[in-house]
Write a protein that holds these residues in place. Structure first.
Motif, PDB file in Angstrom:
ATOM      1  N   ARG A 109       3.106   7.251  -4.474  1.00  0.00           N
ATOM      2  CA  ARG A 109       2.894   6.132  -5.403  1.00  0.00           C
ATOM      3  C   ARG A 109       3.592   6.416  -6.734  1.00  0.00           C
ATOM      4  O   ARG A 109       3.488   7.493  -7.288  1.00  0.00           O
ATOM      5  CB  ARG A 109       1.403   5.881  -5.609  1.00  0.00           C
ATOM      6  CG  ARG A 109       1.111   4.636  -6.452  1.00  0.00           C
ATOM      7  CD  ARG A 109      -0.375   4.352  -6.523  1.00  0.00           C
ATOM      8  NE  ARG A 109      -0.920   3.932  -5.244  1.00  0.00           N
ATOM      9  CZ  ARG A 109      -1.758   4.652  -4.519  1.00  0.00           C
ATOM     10  NH1 ARG A 109      -2.151   5.836  -4.956  1.00  0.00           N
ATOM     11  NH2 ARG A 109      -2.214   4.212  -3.379  1.00  0.00           N
TER      12      ARG A 109
ATOM     13  N   ASP B  42      -0.919   8.286  -1.752  1.00  0.00           N
ATOM     14  CA  ASP B  42      -1.016   8.861  -3.104  1.00  0.00           C
ATOM     15  C   ASP B  42       0.178   9.754  -3.414  1.00  0.00           C
ATOM     16  O   ASP B  42       0.625   9.829  -4.555  1.00  0.00           O
ATOM     17  CB  ASP B  42      -2.303   9.669  -3.231  1.00  0.00           C
ATOM     18  CG  ASP B  42      -3.546   8.790  -3.260  1.00  0.00           C
ATOM     19  OD1 ASP B  42      -4.637   9.322  -3.032  1.00  0.00           O
ATOM     20  OD2 ASP B  42      -3.418   7.563  -3.514  1.00  0.00           O
ATOM     21  N   SER B  43       0.705  10.397  -2.392  1.00  0.00           N
ATOM     22  CA  SER B  43       1.785  11.357  -2.598  1.00  0.00           C
ATOM     23  C   SER B  43       3.099  10.704  -3.018  1.00  0.00           C
ATOM     24  O   SER B  43       3.990  11.397  -3.515  1.00  0.00           O
ATOM     25  CB  SER B  43       2.002  12.168  -1.313  1.00  0.00           C
ATOM     26  OG  SER B  43       2.290  11.314  -0.221  1.00  0.00           O
TER      27      SER B  43
ATOM     28  N   TYR C 262       0.842  -1.185   0.000  1.00  0.00           N
ATOM     29  CA  TYR C 262       0.000   0.000   0.000  1.00  0.00           C
ATOM     30  C   TYR C 262       0.880   1.239   0.000  1.00  0.00           C
ATOM     31  O   TYR C 262       1.947   1.236   0.626  1.00  0.00           O
ATOM     32  CB  TYR C 262      -0.916   0.008   1.233  1.00  0.00           C
ATOM     33  CG  TYR C 262      -1.805  -1.200   1.306  1.00  0.00           C
ATOM     34  CD1 TYR C 262      -1.393  -2.365   1.951  1.00  0.00           C
ATOM     35  CD2 TYR C 262      -3.061  -1.207   0.711  1.00  0.00           C
ATOM     36  CE1 TYR C 262      -2.198  -3.484   2.007  1.00  0.00           C
ATOM     37  CE2 TYR C 262      -3.881  -2.316   0.771  1.00  0.00           C
ATOM     38  CZ  TYR C 262      -3.441  -3.452   1.416  1.00  0.00           C
ATOM     39  OH  TYR C 262      -4.243  -4.565   1.454  1.00  0.00           O
ATOM     40  N   TYR C 263       0.407   2.270  -0.681  1.00  0.00           N
ATOM     41  CA  TYR C 263       1.172   3.500  -0.775  1.00  0.00           C
ATOM     42  C   TYR C 263       0.252   4.706  -0.581  1.00  0.00           C
ATOM     43  O   TYR C 263      -0.910   4.693  -1.014  1.00  0.00           O
ATOM     44  CB  TYR C 263       1.841   3.614  -2.146  1.00  0.00           C
ATOM     45  CG  TYR C 263       2.900   2.563  -2.396  1.00  0.00           C
ATOM     46  CD1 TYR C 263       2.584   1.371  -3.037  1.00  0.00           C
ATOM     47  CD2 TYR C 263       4.208   2.765  -1.979  1.00  0.00           C
ATOM     48  CE1 TYR C 263       3.552   0.402  -3.257  1.00  0.00           C
ATOM     49  CE2 TYR C 263       5.182   1.811  -2.190  1.00  0.00           C
ATOM     50  CZ  TYR C 263       4.839   0.627  -2.833  1.00  0.00           C
ATOM     51  OH  TYR C 263       5.797  -0.331  -3.045  1.00  0.00           O
TER      52      TYR C 263
END
Length: 131
Positions: free
Chosen positions: A65, A62-63, A59-60
């Motif tokens: 990814r 959004d900033s 999981y990442y």
């Protein structure tokens, strides 16, 4: 006794790369949700990336990814990594790793980034990105 030892921070110019390491003892990282957080003074702690049981599911935020990659060598070094590419000044922060036992459930998609879910924390390492 659980211990998470973080290393690899430093100072780079915008567009540069760094790799953070979190070496674990007392836990098998393959059986934990292992997560990188970061925090800037005066701002809330931010979940950056997480990796679950046997690397099933990452999981990442959004900033990050597409620029950051989390991985682990659970069977060999019991260590997780955060490869950070194309670093930007807004990535400047203290970075921490954290662990929470979830076994085969891995990381929870809805709560992986919530720091209060984690039982174990490493010390921070400073990442500074200059423009």
């Amino acid at each position: 006794q659980v211990q998470l030892v973080v290393s690899g921070g430093g100072s780079v110019q915008s567009g540069g790369s760094l790799r953070l390491s979190c070496a674990a003892s007392g836990v098998n990282v393959s059986s934990y949700c292992m997560t990188w957080f970061r925090q800037v003074p005066g701002k809330e702690r931010e979940g950056v990336a997480a990796i679950g049981f046997a690397s099933t599911g990452t999981y990442y935020a959004d900033s990050v990814r597409g620029r950051f990659t989390i991985s682990h060598e659970g069977n060999v070094k019991n260590t997780i990594y955060l490869q950070m590419n194309n670093l930007q000044p807004e990535d400047t922060a203290m970075y921490f790793c954290a662990a929470q036992f979830n076994g085969a459930l891995g990381c929870d998609s809805g709560s992986w980034s919530k720091g209060d879910k984690y039982s174990y924390w490493g010390q921070g390492t400073q990442v500074t990105v200059t423009s």
